[in-house]
Scaffold this active site. Structure first.
Site, PDB file in Angstrom:
ATOM      1  N   ASP A   1      31.323  76.138  57.753  1.00 52.25           N
ATOM      2  CA  ASP A   1      32.408  75.221  57.373  1.00 52.25           C
ATOM      3  C   ASP A   1      32.098  74.557  56.036  1.00 52.25           C
ATOM      4  OD1 ASP A   1      34.907  74.101  57.689  1.00 52.25           O
ATOM      5  OD2 ASP A   1      34.193  72.393  58.853  1.00 52.25           O
TER       6      ASP A   1
ATOM      7  N   LYS B   1      32.777  73.239  52.600  1.00 54.35           N
ATOM      8  CA  LYS B   1      33.954  72.741  51.883  1.00 54.35           C
ATOM      9  C   LYS B   1      33.594  71.381  51.293  1.00 54.35           C
ATOM     10  CE  LYS B   1      35.878  70.714  56.102  1.00 54.35           C
ATOM     11  NZ  LYS B   1      37.060  70.613  56.968  1.00 54.35           N
TER      12      LYS B   1
ATOM     13  N   ASN C   1      32.568  68.306  53.464  1.00 57.37           N
ATOM     14  CA  ASN C   1      31.310  68.333  54.218  1.00 57.37           C
ATOM     15  C   ASN C   1      30.094  68.215  53.307  1.00 57.37           C
ATOM     16  OD1 ASN C   1      32.468  68.444  56.705  1.00 57.37           O
ATOM     17  ND2 ASN C   1      32.311  70.663  56.917  1.00 57.37           N
TER      18      ASN C   1
ATOM     19  N   ASP D   1      27.133  67.459  58.288  1.00 62.05           N
ATOM     20  CA  ASP D   1      27.963  68.026  59.356  1.00 62.05           C
ATOM     21  C   ASP D   1      27.510  69.417  59.798  1.00 62.05           C
ATOM     22  OD1 ASP D   1      29.837  68.538  61.240  1.00 62.05           O
ATOM     23  OD2 ASP D   1      31.577  68.151  59.995  1.00 62.05           O
TER      24      ASP D   1
ATOM     25  N   THR E   1      37.375  75.967  58.729  1.00 64.05           N
ATOM     26  CA  THR E   1      38.617  75.452  58.168  1.00 64.05           C
ATOM     27  C   THR E   1      39.362  76.616  57.546  1.00 64.05           C
ATOM     28  OG1 THR E   1      37.540  73.343  57.709  1.00 64.05           O
ATOM     29  CG2 THR E   1      39.576  73.797  56.520  1.00 64.05           C
TER      30      THR E   1
END
Length: 895
Positions: free
Chosen positions: A696, A698, A701, A714, A731
């Protein structure tokens, strides 16, 4: 101000079941255009939040609750209708014929009366349907918007993950449908893909040509395989044609014909065309399919891109490495020295019977490594050396006169030899062998010292050069308790005893160390150390250490020391304030009562752990965080447990998340983008070396700390993966194609996300479906992979090339062969990787963060009960908790 809340499970934690819930900002703006102009860039609000959290999934939803469901045999007409319907959806377009047949076979027959509800708007989705007979209506907010007829299909997104239905579907008249639920679909596709992957891996492992390859290289081979089918009688290769493909037969039989005569037949498990991978040589035979044949094939060009160089070069390098490892003397070289040797050795080829090493050649002037064939003695034809063996390794490290070869050594067959002179050898390893390998021992110990782990290779080498060897006689005092400390000691040879207040507390021996804190702090010695017998130590003085480690690096080391204190107890902490609340975790800012250091404390209620079966996920998160020890990754300090909760004590990251930083910066220059991408490459390299896939990546994070450097947070979606995994997690805008299609994926999905971010930095938006929020449309656009750059964006060719490398649909091509090769990418040229990891380079943006000292001091005085404070926070996010049978016990002992 931010604090790394997302790392602590505020969203996106532990999604090992599959569920997607689209989150929207309460102040959501109107949909942005596909490309933002340079002055409009990043004006939109944060909306690409994490969308997967399987623990929120309710009991499995039941679509068509009034239907009669049977395992009816499908007619040919039904099968054709289903197949035609499947071809209209991207989810099924990536399936092989075998997979599509399996999907059709798994579908169940649904029979419903008129006015029956299939599912309702906003209901959790689970099934995909194809209409065989009857009519259905589509209702949105009670209003009919469409009528569905035989051959139409609906609900396909539910096969990927649990997302709310966007409409209500009802029968208008008696209807029949074929339906497929998510679990059946995912299990069937996963089983077939896993079987195909394991089969390909078995074939690769069984082929002698590939035995020398490392496991990552074999994984790249497996990822490069393409399935090709041939009909009976079809020619696969023609004699004399250029060779660029290697084939492994998975099913069927082929005939090999040379000069008009059949020379052999081959079947499952056999292979042909290996010379194409090695030399691109012409085909020596015509090969035709006798019956229907299925092959796995590898293109030479694709393989070179995946491995970073030609297969022959890879095989030679691996052979050299194996020979160095086998040598009793050269095995003591560290990786960087071995790599330098391998890179600088020259390959020479010898035909059978020719002289490889002539009689009279002095020993010790050259090192030879046999990478192909055998070297024999000319007189009696005995084997002198063979592949994976060194010649002259012991002599080249010896500085004495070693004599000469007394007879010719010749090639027993076609032989390839890697060779290097003594002068070049010493230049590659950094000096004379004895001194270099002695320092290598010290280097291994230095790397084990937590205090020094974050130092760059350049700084480590500087420390090595500053080391002095000191000798101590039996019972000599090396350091005295309560005296000032001014040196770090590493035991090179012998044993020492440690006394505290005249009591012996332990003995330490070769490669142990003591006094590491004295080079940074003005500490007095906490114990006396006495030699037990003759002792030799590497010693570095405080003065030499501080001359090498400048003030900026010293500050970084002091911060790392603060994060390595595992003596903290939960009673030592006072509540400052709440940092965030998630569906499962509460995050509290706490301060150490004595040291006044700020930490983030994540707590997870045991009732929710049991209700949502989070035991395995929490254990995995702890295991992953414990492996993370990198300056750009948020650090786990310690975990606690009590009768009410599980706790994670974490580094408190002061700053802003990268998404908000990007909004402040607007369009990012290539120079600034290079800074952030380089930091993220360091992070992913660290994760992937530990077989951890993040899933994830991005801007939301990633925290930008108070020095302007990114820090990954995270880890709720992270997973340890050996081989492949199949769960849909992440995501949508940042998901790699192989993750969406369920074909199985590994660590390369993170590099796809990195490519999305690089594009986002330079263009102000994501490349695929920036204007979409519905996962189905986002996935469709990603799989179409129509990469377009905005006309106003001034992006260099090198930047575009790297974006397109990261966004390759073939995962094995994304690094270019390895992280070492990736770091040498033309767009990244000029990056000082050592200064970057030491946080010496100037960051593009420094967040303004408030000073929390007054709040921390007040918290220490106030001494609010941590249990009471967290309990109040938990009450505010409590919801309906499912009661599950068989609560797990003993799982939390390691906390």
């Amino acid at each position: 101000m931010g604090c790394g809340i997302k790392t602590m499970g505020i969203k996106g934690e532990y999604p090992e079941e599959v569920s997607v819930n689209q989150e929207k900002n309460n102040n959501e703006d109107s949909k942005s255009t596909p490309f933002l102009s340079s002055d409009q860039a990043r004006k939109h609000l944060k909306r690409k939040a994490a969308v997967i959290d399987s623990r929120l999934e309710a009991q499995e939803s039941l679509d068509a609750p009034t239907a009669t469901i049977t395992n009816k045999i499908k007619s040919e007409t039904d099968a054709n209708m289903i197949n035609k319907s499947l071809s209209r959806h991207f989810i099924f377009n990536s399936l092989t014929d075998e997979q599509r047949d399996l999907v059709i076979d798994q579908m169940k027959h649904y029979s419903l009366g008129s006015n029956s509800i299939i599912f309702e708007e906003n209901q959790s989705g689970n099934n995909f349907f194809v209409i065989i007979s009857g009519k259905l209506e589509v209702l949105i907010k009670g209003k009919r918007v469409n009528i569905l007829k035989p051959g139409d299909s609906f609900g396909e997104l539910a096969l990927l993950h649990d997302t709310p239905r966007t409409a209500t579907i009802k029968t208008i008249e008696k209807s029949t449908l074929w339906g497929l639920d998510r679990r059946t679909f995912r299990n069937a596709i996963e089983a077939l893909n896993a079987m195909n992957y394991n089969e390909n891996k078995h074939f690769i492992n069984s082929i002698p040509l590939f035995q020398i390859l490392t496991m990552p290289q074999k994984e790249a081979l497996v990822g490069s395989l393409t399935s090709i089918k041939f009909s009976a009688g079809q020619r696969i290769v023609n004699e004399g044609d250029p060779g660029d493909l290697f084939y492994i037969i998975k099913d069927g039989t082929v005939s090999c014909v040379a000069h008009g005569r059949e020379i052999r037949r081959m079947a499952k498990g056999d292979y042909f065309g290996e010379q194409a991978l090695l030399y691109n040589s012409p085909r020596t035979a015509t090969i035709s399919a006798i019956d229907d044949v299925r092959c796995a094939a590898i293109w030479r060009e694709n393989l070179t891109k995946a491995l970073g160089s030609h297969l022959q070069q890879i095989i030679y390098r691996n052979s050299q490495r194996m020979a160095l490892d086998k040598s009793s003397v050269l095995c003591r070289l560290i990786k960087s020295q071995a790599d330098s040797l391998i890179a600088n050795m020259k390959i020479q080829s010898f035909e059978a019977g020719t002289i490889v090493i002539a009689a009279g050649t002095p020993y010790g002037e050259y090192l030879w490594i046999v990478v192909k064939g055998t070297v024999i003695k000319e007189t009696n034809r005995e084997i002198f050396s063979e592949v994976f063996c060194c010649i002259g390794d012991k002599e080249i490290v010896n500085n004495e006169n070693n004599g000469t070869f007394d007879e010719n050594l010749i090639a027993g067959d076609n032989v390839d030899i890697a060779m290097i002179s003594k002068t070049e050898f010493e230049a590659c390893i950094g000096g004379q062998y004895s001194q270099v390998t002695s320092n290598n021992e010290a280097l291994k110990v230095l790397k084990q010292i937590q205090l020094l782990r974050s130092l760059s290779f350049e700084k480590m080498n500087s420390l090595l050069r500053a080391l002095k060897i000191e000798q101590y006689i039996d019972r000599q005092v090396i350091v005295q308790q309560n005296n000032p400390g001014d040196s770090l000691f590493i035991i090179k040879k012998g044993k020492v005893e440690v006394f505290k207040d005249n009591l012996k507390i332990r003995a330490i021996t070769k490669h142990d160390y003591f006094g590491e804190r004295s080079v940074l702090f003005d500490d007095f010695r906490s114990a006396t150390v006495i030699a037990n017998g003759m002792v030799s130590c590497w010693v570095i003085s405080k003065a030499d250490f501080l001359e090498i480690i400048d003030d900026q690096i010293r500050v970084q080391l002091l911060k790392r020391i603060e994060l390595q204190d595992d003596t903290i107890n939960i009673e030592d902490l006072s509540v400052v304030k709440s940092l965030g609340k998630g569906n499962f975790g509460i995050v509290t800012l706490v301060v150490h009562n004595i040291k006044r250091t700020l930490y983030a404390l994540k707590s997870v209620d045991r009732h929710k752990i049991n209700a949502y079966e989070l035991q395995e996920s929490l254990t995995l998160e702890r295991r992953i965080l414990q492996q993370m020890d990198h300056v750009f990754v948020m650090k786990l300090i310690k975990t606690f447990r009590d009768t009410k909760r599980i706790y994670f004590l974490l580094e408190y990251v002061r700053g802003m998340d990268l998404f908000d930083v990007l909004r402040q910066m607007g369009i990012v220059s290539e120079k600034d983008a290079r800074f952030y991408i380089s930091c993220l490459i360091y992070i992913l390299e660290h994760l992937h070396e530990h077989d951890i896939v993040y899933r994830d990546l991005k801007p939301e994070n990633i925290m930008v700390d108070d020095e302007g450097y990114p820090k990954l947070i995270d880890f709720g979606t992270a997973k340890i993966v050996i081989g492949r995994t199949y769960t849909i997690v992440g995501t949508p805008h940042y998901m790699a194609p192989e993750l969406i299609t369920g074909k199985g994926y590994g660590i390369a999905v993170d590099l796809w996300s990195l490519g999305i971010m690089l594009y986002e930095f330079l263009c102000g938006g994501v490349p695929f479906a920036e204007d979409e929020e519905e996962p189905y449309e986002i996935y469709k656009r990603i799989l179409e992979r129509n990469l377009v750059y905005p006309s106003w964006a001034e992006i260099s060719p090198n930047a575009r090339n790297l974006i397109e490398q990261f966004l390759s649909k073939d995962p094995v091509l994304r690094t270019g062969g390895s992280y070492e090769i990736l770091k040498c990418n033309p767009w990244l040229s000029g990056m000082d990787w050592d200064k970057l990891v030491c946080k010496i380079l100037k960051a593009p943006y420094i967040p303004q963060v408030p000073n929390l000292r007054k709040e921390a001091d007040l918290a220490i005085k106030k001494q609010t009960s941590l249990d009471e404070f967290i309990s109040k926070q938990e009450e505010q996010v409590s919801g309906n908790i499912r009661i599950r049978r068989g609560i797990a016990t003993g799982w939390d002992l390691e906390f």
